[in-house]
Design a protein around this motif. Structure first.
Motif, PDB file in Angstrom:
ATOM      1  N   THR A   1       0.933  -1.168  -0.436  1.00 43.32           N
ATOM      2  CA  THR A   1       0.152  -0.729  -0.301  1.00 43.32           C
ATOM      3  C   THR A   1       0.614   1.538  -0.015  1.00 43.32           C
ATOM      4  OG1 THR A   1      -1.581  -0.814   1.526  1.00 43.32           O
ATOM      5  CG2 THR A   1      -2.117   1.240   1.241  1.00 43.32           C
ATOM      6  N   PRO A   2       0.527   1.926  -1.333  1.00 44.74           N
ATOM      7  CA  PRO A   2       1.448   2.971  -0.601  1.00 44.74           C
ATOM      8  C   PRO A   2       1.036   3.687   0.583  1.00 44.74           C
ATOM      9  CG  PRO A   2       0.403   3.553  -3.350  1.00 44.74           C
ATOM     10  CD  PRO A   2      -0.360   1.957  -1.797  1.00 44.74           C
ATOM     11  N   GLU A   3       2.436   4.979   0.847  1.00 37.28           N
ATOM     12  CA  GLU A   3       2.357   5.345   1.595  1.00 37.28           C
ATOM     13  C   GLU A   3       1.309   6.827   1.914  1.00 37.28           C
ATOM     14  OE1 GLU A   3       6.064   6.783   3.084  1.00 37.28           O
ATOM     15  OE2 GLU A   3       6.953   4.848   3.615  1.00 37.28           O
ATOM     16  N   ASP A   4       1.058   7.614   0.488  1.00 41.72           N
ATOM     17  CA  ASP A   4       0.124   8.389  -0.029  1.00 41.72           C
ATOM     18  C   ASP A   4      -1.539   8.165  -0.048  1.00 41.72           C
ATOM     19  OD1 ASP A   4       0.754   7.564  -2.256  1.00 41.72           O
ATOM     20  OD2 ASP A   4       1.322   9.348  -3.367  1.00 41.72           O
ATOM     21  N   PHE A   5      -1.665   6.779   0.186  1.00 41.31           N
ATOM     22  CA  PHE A   5      -3.353   5.961   0.241  1.00 41.31           C
ATOM     23  C   PHE A   5      -3.883   7.017   1.149  1.00 41.31           C
ATOM     24  CE2 PHE A   5      -6.477   3.427   1.641  1.00 41.31           C
ATOM     25  CZ  PHE A   5      -6.637   2.672   0.270  1.00 41.31           C
ATOM     26  N   GLU A   6      -4.896   7.912   0.702  1.00 39.06           N
ATOM     27  CA  GLU A   6      -5.886   8.940   1.373  1.00 39.06           C
ATOM     28  C   GLU A   6      -7.255   7.941   1.250  1.00 39.06           C
ATOM     29  OE1 GLU A   6      -5.711  12.360   0.302  1.00 39.06           O
ATOM     30  OE2 GLU A   6      -3.650  12.247   0.967  1.00 39.06           O
ATOM     31  N   PRO A   7      -7.964   7.546   1.934  1.00 37.75           N
ATOM     32  CA  PRO A   7      -9.270   6.881   1.993  1.00 37.75           C
ATOM     33  C   PRO A   7     -10.356   8.113   1.784  1.00 37.75           C
ATOM     34  CG  PRO A   7      -7.857   5.891   3.873  1.00 37.75           C
ATOM     35  CD  PRO A   7      -7.171   7.328   3.651  1.00 37.75           C
ATOM     36  N   VAL A   8     -11.180   7.332   1.226  1.00 38.40           N
ATOM     37  CA  VAL A   8     -12.715   8.769   1.176  1.00 38.40           C
ATOM     38  C   VAL A   8     -13.414   7.536   1.235  1.00 38.40           C
ATOM     39  CG1 VAL A   8     -11.643   9.857  -0.984  1.00 38.40           C
ATOM     40  CG2 VAL A   8     -13.434   7.841  -2.153  1.00 38.40           C
ATOM     41  N   MET A   9     -13.418   6.487   1.735  1.00 36.73           N
ATOM     42  CA  MET A   9     -14.795   5.225   2.725  1.00 36.73           C
ATOM     43  C   MET A   9     -13.869   4.387   3.314  1.00 36.73           C
ATOM     44  SD  MET A   9     -16.125   1.955   1.540  1.00 36.73           S
ATOM     45  CE  MET A   9     -15.054   1.747   0.236  1.00 36.73           C
ATOM     46  N   ARG A  10     -15.016   3.915   4.212  1.00 36.52           N
ATOM     47  CA  ARG A  10     -14.028   3.004   5.585  1.00 36.52           C
ATOM     48  C   ARG A  10     -15.860   1.687   5.404  1.00 36.52           C
ATOM     49  NH1 ARG A  10     -11.506   5.680   8.569  1.00 36.52           N
ATOM     50  NH2 ARG A  10      -9.550   6.275   7.707  1.00 36.52           N
ATOM     51  N   PHE A  11     -15.452   0.673   5.461  1.00 38.19           N
ATOM     52  CA  PHE A  11     -16.238  -0.064   6.184  1.00 38.19           C
ATOM     53  C   PHE A  11     -15.430  -1.948   6.478  1.00 38.19           C
ATOM     54  CE2 PHE A  11     -16.169  -2.415   2.263  1.00 38.19           C
ATOM     55  CZ  PHE A  11     -15.413  -3.329   1.579  1.00 38.19           C
ATOM     56  N   ALA A  12     -16.442  -2.061   7.980  1.00 39.65           N
ATOM     57  CA  ALA A  12     -15.844  -3.389   8.078  1.00 39.65           C
ATOM     58  C   ALA A  12     -17.117  -4.695   7.374  1.00 39.65           C
ATOM     59  CB  ALA A  12     -15.805  -3.179   9.568  1.00 39.65           C
TER      60      ALA A  12
END
Length: 458
Positions: free
Chosen positions: A38-49
């Motif tokens: 995973t790139p260090e600059d990965f920026e989520p705009v959505m998250r779920f479990a």
């Protein structure tokens, strides 16, 4: 020489998964690809479990088990009421992780891929809903599909009643949501039978809508049994209808339960014509490799695993696996990118080529001793592998006579235990010389070097 019989169970499962994986050979090819980071600059705009197989049980069952245990019911209730405890812990662990992140802190959805009840009893639905109500926060979409256990108490009655109860307590059997630019589709068993023949038609229409809306962007699909012949457990516990439909959508990321097989087994992710992941369980483990000794590994009820999934604005996805027993993530994560172009580094073929053969630390780690009952106990340190050491094959011989043998699972699914083993060999003849042979198998049926240890019984 290691016989085919000795590795048969592992090899049969692996070959069956490979059979379906052959559909992707032209895409994946024969080249070995290192797994993406995973790139260090990965920026989520959505998250779920997402989790599965919580198995809420009712008070009558708890009381019966309490009486059987010979303990005070209230004390026993505190011990065994793990469905509510573990679902609560999973929800709150997901929130805690989201809040700990820099940048985006949302938890947009929490999905349960079936078998949230043990029989589908209204009382179990009520307990499940109560736990969700007490722990969910505003802004988190609950996504739930039915499993086979939601139909259990209706199998000899009116099967359609199982669907009616689901709809009363949960809502629609099948659902399609759009969350922060990503499509989420949950599909349940048909109304009267435990199949997807009818629901599958609906699923394909909804997938086409998602593609028309977001093109190549990942589409998340949830159902209870795995698509057949994909991930670990899909040989025995899979559904072919789902496989046939999803195979036309390379950007699909599918989540399933049903098997209870550990999510940290490398075969619990699969890429071929789409991407599939098994969700493990919040209740108890099962494995394929331990079927001689029993398909429930030791400490089976110490099972509580789930995923946290994040997506960025460009459709790249990070998947992290969490262990609730120790309250920490496993030391790996998956990074999915270019799914529509069939960028599939997590194919069965590639993971198998990347995996190493298990290696024992040293023969000095193997020893025998007598317990208080005069039985010989073998102890040894587990073998190490790039991914996991799946199982062990042990035999004890006196001359040409085999006096003991066992096949048992590794402890790779338990982060709370040291990777050490203690095997009771029973009472052996004092003064006689015995030879132990031991080897380990990884998830792709690659065996370690044979270990030999000779000793004279006390």
């Amino acid at each position: 020489m290691i016989s085919v019989k000795n590795i048969g169970r592992t090899l049969l499962s692996s070959l069956a998964v490979m059979f379906f994986s052959l559909l992707s050979v032209l895409t994946v090819g024969t080249k070995t690809y290192e797994l993406p980071v995973t790139p260090e600059d990965f920026e989520p705009v959505m998250r779920f479990a997402v989790c599965s197989d919580v198995h809420f049980i009712n008070d009558n069952e708890l009381e019966a088990k309490g009486e059987e245990a010979g303990e005070e019911y209230e004390e026993y209730l505190q011990k065994v009421n793990v469905p509510a405890q573990r679902l609560s812990a999973a929800i709150n662990a997901a929130y805690a992780y989201a809040e700990s992140c820099d940048g985006y802190k949302g938890l947009d959805a929490f999905a349960v891929a079936g078998d949230f009840t043990n029989e589908g009893a209204p009382e179990q639905y009520e307990a499940f809903n109560k736990t969700c109500k007490e722990n969910f926060r505003a802004g988190t979409q609950r996504i739930v599909c039915s499993g086979n256990h939601e139909y259990y108490m209706y199998r000899t009655k009116d099967r359609a009643e199982g669907a009616r109860v689901f709809e009363k307590y949960i809502g629609s059997l099948n659902n399609h949501y759009v969350i922060n630019g990503y499509h989420f589709i949950s599909v349940s068993y048909d109304e009267k039978v435990e199949t997807y023949l009818k629901s599958g038609v609906w699923l394909k229409k909804e997938l086409d809508k998602a593609v028309a809306d977001t093109g190549d962007k990942p589409i998340f699909v949830f159902q209870h049994p795995a698509p057949s012949l994909t991930i670990y457990g899909s040989v025995k516990w899979g559904d072919p209808t789902v496989s046939a439909i999803l195979s036309s959508y390379p950007q699909v990321v599918d989540f399933s339960g049903h098997s209870h097989y550990p999510i940290n087994d490398p075969r619990s992710i699969w890429q071929g014509t789409f991407t599939a992941l098994g969700c493990g369980a919040l209740s108890y483990f099962e494995t394929e490799l331990d079927t001689i000794a029993g398909n429930f590994p030791g400490d089976t009820e110490n099972a509580a695993q789930f995923y946290i999934v994040e997506g960025d604005k460009d459709g790249n996805v990070r998947i992290k696996a969490y262990d609730l027993i120790t309250n920490r993530f496993f030391d790996f994560e998956y990074y999915l990118t270019g799914l529509a172009e069939k960028n599939y580094p997590y194919s069965f073929q590639n993971l198998s080529r990347l995996d190493s053969t298990p290696v024992f630390k040293a023969r000095e780690g193997m020893a025998t001793s007598l317990n208080e009952n005069g039985e010989t106990v073998l102890t040894f340190d587990g073998a190490k592998d790039r991914f996991v050491t799946e199982s062990y094959k042990l035999t004890v011989s006196q001359g040409l006579k085999k006096v003991f043998e066992d096949n048992f699972s590794g402890k790779y699914m338990y982060l709370f235990e040291d990777d050490k083993y203690s095997i009771n060999l029973g009472k052996l003849e004092s003064g006689k010389k015995y030879t132990i042979t031991l080897y380990a198998l990884n998830a792709f049926a690659k065996p370690s070097r044979l270990q030999r240890y000779s000793f004279t019984a006390e």
